[in-house]
Design a protein around this motif. Structure first.
Motif, PDB file in Angstrom:
ATOM      1  N   ALA A 198       0.829  -1.204   0.000  1.00 50.85           N
ATOM      2  CA  ALA A 198       0.000   0.000   0.000  1.00 50.85           C
ATOM      3  C   ALA A 198       0.865   1.256   0.000  1.00 50.85           C
ATOM      4  N   SER A 199       1.943   1.253   0.793  1.00 48.77           N
ATOM      5  CA  SER A 199       2.837   2.399   0.851  1.00 48.77           C
ATOM      6  C   SER A 199       3.547   2.610  -0.483  1.00 48.77           C
ATOM      7  N   VAL A 200       4.019   1.529  -1.087  1.00 49.00           N
ATOM      8  CA  VAL A 200       4.682   1.625  -2.389  1.00 49.00           C
ATOM      9  C   VAL A 200       3.701   2.133  -3.446  1.00 49.00           C
ATOM     10  N   ALA A 201       2.464   1.667  -3.386  1.00 48.97           N
ATOM     11  CA  ALA A 201       1.453   2.115  -4.348  1.00 48.97           C
ATOM     12  C   ALA A 201       1.245   3.624  -4.261  1.00 48.97           C
ATOM     13  N   VAL A 202       1.111   4.124  -3.041  1.00 49.75           N
ATOM     14  CA  VAL A 202       0.920   5.564  -2.851  1.00 49.75           C
ATOM     15  C   VAL A 202       2.136   6.338  -3.357  1.00 49.75           C
ATOM     16  N   SER A 203       3.328   5.847  -3.057  1.00 51.47           N
ATOM     17  CA  SER A 203       4.544   6.517  -3.513  1.00 51.47           C
ATOM     18  C   SER A 203       4.623   6.538  -5.038  1.00 51.47           C
ATOM     19  N   GLN A 204       4.335   5.410  -5.666  1.00 55.10           N
ATOM     20  CA  GLN A 204       4.438   5.348  -7.125  1.00 55.10           C
ATOM     21  C   GLN A 204       3.418   6.265  -7.797  1.00 55.10           C
ATOM     22  N   ARG A 205       2.247   6.380  -7.197  1.00 55.05           N
ATOM     23  CA  ARG A 205       1.266   7.314  -7.764  1.00 55.05           C
ATOM     24  C   ARG A 205       1.755   8.754  -7.605  1.00 55.05           C
ATOM     25  N   HIS A 206       2.340   9.083  -6.463  1.00 55.65           N
ATOM     26  CA  HIS A 206       2.880  10.427  -6.272  1.00 55.65           C
ATOM     27  C   HIS A 206       3.977  10.717  -7.304  1.00 55.65           C
ATOM     28  N   GLN A 207       4.834   9.732  -7.540  1.00 57.60           N
ATOM     29  CA  GLN A 207       5.892   9.919  -8.539  1.00 57.60           C
ATOM     30  C   GLN A 207       5.282  10.171  -9.911  1.00 57.60           C
ATOM     31  N   ALA A 208       4.265   9.378 -10.261  1.00 57.02           N
ATOM     32  CA  ALA A 208       3.620   9.536 -11.566  1.00 57.02           C
ATOM     33  C   ALA A 208       2.936  10.896 -11.674  1.00 57.02           C
ATOM     34  N   LEU A 209       2.290  11.340 -10.600  1.00 54.04           N
ATOM     35  CA  LEU A 209       1.631  12.649 -10.607  1.00 54.04           C
ATOM     36  C   LEU A 209       2.654  13.764 -10.811  1.00 54.04           C
ATOM     37  N   SER A 210       3.798  13.641 -10.141  1.00 51.36           N
ATOM     38  CA  SER A 210       4.835  14.663 -10.271  1.00 51.36           C
ATOM     39  C   SER A 210       5.378  14.729 -11.694  1.00 51.36           C
ATOM     40  N   LEU A 211       5.670  13.575 -12.280  1.00 52.62           N
ATOM     41  CA  LEU A 211       6.197  13.544 -13.650  1.00 52.62           C
ATOM     42  C   LEU A 211       5.148  14.009 -14.655  1.00 52.62           C
ATOM     43  N   ALA A 212       3.902  13.617 -14.428  1.00 54.64           N
ATOM     44  CA  ALA A 212       2.836  14.050 -15.336  1.00 54.64           C
ATOM     45  C   ALA A 212       2.669  15.560 -15.292  1.00 54.64           C
ATOM     46  N   GLY A 213       2.760  16.140 -14.088  1.00 54.02           N
ATOM     47  CA  GLY A 213       2.635  17.583 -13.974  1.00 54.02           C
ATOM     48  C   GLY A 213       3.766  18.324 -14.665  1.00 54.02           C
ATOM     49  N   LEU A 214       4.975  17.776 -14.618  1.00 54.51           N
ATOM     50  CA  LEU A 214       6.119  18.412 -15.264  1.00 54.51           C
ATOM     51  C   LEU A 214       6.000  18.407 -16.785  1.00 54.51           C
ATOM     52  N   GLN A 215       5.312  17.399 -17.324  1.00 55.63           N
ATOM     53  CA  GLN A 215       5.311  17.198 -18.776  1.00 55.63           C
ATOM     54  C   GLN A 215       3.932  17.340 -19.408  1.00 55.63           C
ATOM     55  N   GLY A 216       2.944  17.749 -18.600  1.00 58.57           N
ATOM     56  CA  GLY A 216       1.603  17.958 -19.142  1.00 58.57           C
ATOM     57  C   GLY A 216       0.933  16.680 -19.609  1.00 58.57           C
ATOM     58  N   LEU A 217       1.133  15.594 -18.871  1.00 56.45           N
ATOM     59  CA  LEU A 217       0.567  14.301 -19.267  1.00 56.45           C
ATOM     60  C   LEU A 217      -0.716  14.016 -18.506  1.00 56.45           C
ATOM     61  N   GLU A 218      -1.464  13.064 -18.999  1.00 54.45           N
ATOM     62  CA  GLU A 218      -2.770  12.719 -18.418  1.00 54.45           C
ATOM     63  C   GLU A 218      -2.600  12.108 -17.023  1.00 54.45           C
ATOM     64  N   VAL A 219      -3.524  12.461 -16.145  1.00 56.58           N
ATOM     65  CA  VAL A 219      -3.510  11.953 -14.771  1.00 56.58           C
ATOM     66  C   VAL A 219      -4.797  11.173 -14.522  1.00 56.58           C
ATOM     67  N   PRO A 220      -4.748   9.829 -14.513  1.00 56.94           N
ATOM     68  CA  PRO A 220      -5.961   9.044 -14.252  1.00 56.94           C
ATOM     69  C   PRO A 220      -6.296   9.017 -12.765  1.00 56.94           C
TER      70      PRO A 220
END
Length: 376
Positions: A198-220
């Motif tokens: 569960a902790s890894v899942a939350v971390s990986q989503r945060h990482q994806a959100l951060s990268l998506a925000g930097l590059q204007g990518l879709e956030v599901p």
């Protein structure tokens, strides 16, 4: 007059000798044939019974191995993207490098001491010469290698999968997918691994959100979790009702949700535009009611009456935002622990609340963590 019985006896003796010789040769022949058959039969089993193949993994073991392989592969892809972006966009390159470090840290924590593969599926050498961290030849106490170089007993088979070169879009999508997979697995896994997943899942989503925000990518959005299996049931006898330990932990979480809702209400009343805080207060109140509904199925005794007000931190009125941030941090830790202390519907609720409060806390900080709620 000659006695003719001598020659007759002599002829009979010769016949008997011939018969005995034939019999002896036949016995020897049969003995040799039998010995040959036995040798052949034994030769087929000199190495013992046939290899039954890899052991059947439990749900928890499979989830742990899958999560490690996924984190290892994503770390390798993040390194490739970091190297590719470093020249044109140093900020994005640094973000991918940080993501690679976090993912490799998670892969190390997820590594199973016996079942983890010596080498996991990697990006094709045709797309990059970079060897993924934790790939073949890694020296890890968690994945011992046999003296002959073969994979350890019980290891998952190592296979090389040719994949196209990662792109920012494909990588972020895969990172979101990995987070969702680990989140779902945490609902039914054994307590310790469930908390880690569960902790890894939350971390990986945060990482994806951060990268998506930097590059204007879709956030599901998070996908809905599957129905939880039945959890532990209380022994509600008339004379001596016994609540399971999870009931006490769940009751504490419900009280914490009520207290947090109250704190948001008070903070909303002290600022000009308190609508966002009022919305958060309502979300915590709804979560508390959902927790009470689950608690009713776990506790034999009547639920305690919730008090209308709570004592707030001494510095709340000087710094309400700081107090709310501290409350959110405490909730993240509490729900990470609750994932490992519950099962069934209570576990499902804990995973959902953990995901939500961790994401809310992430809005107030740009720091990415490998294990939110476990290691701060």
């Amino acid at each position: 007059m000659k006695d003719s019985s001598g020659p007759r006896r002599s002829g009979l003796g010769v016949a008997r000798g011939v018969a005995r010789g034939v019999a002896h040769r036949t016995v020897r022949t049969l003995a040799l044939v039998l010995a040959f058959v036995l040798v052949i039969a034994l030769g087929l089993n000199l190495d013992g019974p046939p290899d039954p193949g890899p052991p059947q993994l439990s749900l928890t073991e499979q989830a742990q191995v899958d999560a490690e392989v996924s984190a290892t592969d994503l770390a390798a892809e993040a390194t490739i993207l970091s190297d590719g972006a470093a020249a044109d966009s140093p900020g994005v390159g640094d973000a991918y490098a940080a993501t690679a470090d976090l993912l490799q840290e998670q892969a190390t924590a997820l590594r199973h001491p016996v079942l983890s593969p010596v080498s996991s599926p990697t990006v094709s050498a045709a797309t990059s010469s970079t060897e993924p961290a934790g790939g073949e030849g890694r020296d890890s106490p968690g994945a011992p290698e046999a003296k002959d170089g073969s994979a350890p007993a019980g290891s998952a088979p190592a296979t090389a999968i040719s994949k196209p070169a990662p792109t920012p879009t494909s990588f972020v999508a895969d990172l979101f997918s990995a987070a969702q997979q680990n989140r779902e697995a945490s609902v039914g896994a054994e307590p310790g691994i469930a908390r880690l997943l569960a902790s890894v899942a939350v971390s990986q989503r945060h990482q994806a959100l951060s990268l998506a925000g930097l590059q204007g990518l879709e956030v599901p959005e998070w996908e809905q979790l599957p129905t939880a299996p039945p959890g532990q049931q209380p022994e509600c006898t008339a004379t001596d009702p016994v609540d399971p330990p999870a009931a006490e932990h769940l009751s504490a979480a419900v009280s914490a949700e009520h207290q947090t809702a109250y704190a948001y209400e008070v903070a909303a009343a002290r600022i000009a535009d308190g609508a966002p805080l009022t919305d958060r207060a309502e979300q915590h109140a709804v979560a508390a009611l959902a927790g009470e509904g689950i608690l009713q199925g776990l506790a034999c005794t009547q639920l305690p009456t919730q008090i209308p007000a709570y004592a707030l931190d001494a510095g709340f009125f000087d710094d309400p935002t700081g107090t709310l941030n501290r409350l959110n941090t405490e909730l993240v830790r509490m729900y990470a622990d609750l994932v490992g202390l519950t099962d069934g519907p209570a576990r499902l609720w804990a995973v959902e609340r953990f995901s939500d409060v961790a994401e809310q806390r992430q809005l107030t900080t740009s720091t990415l963590e490998a294990f939110p709620g476990i290691i701060d």
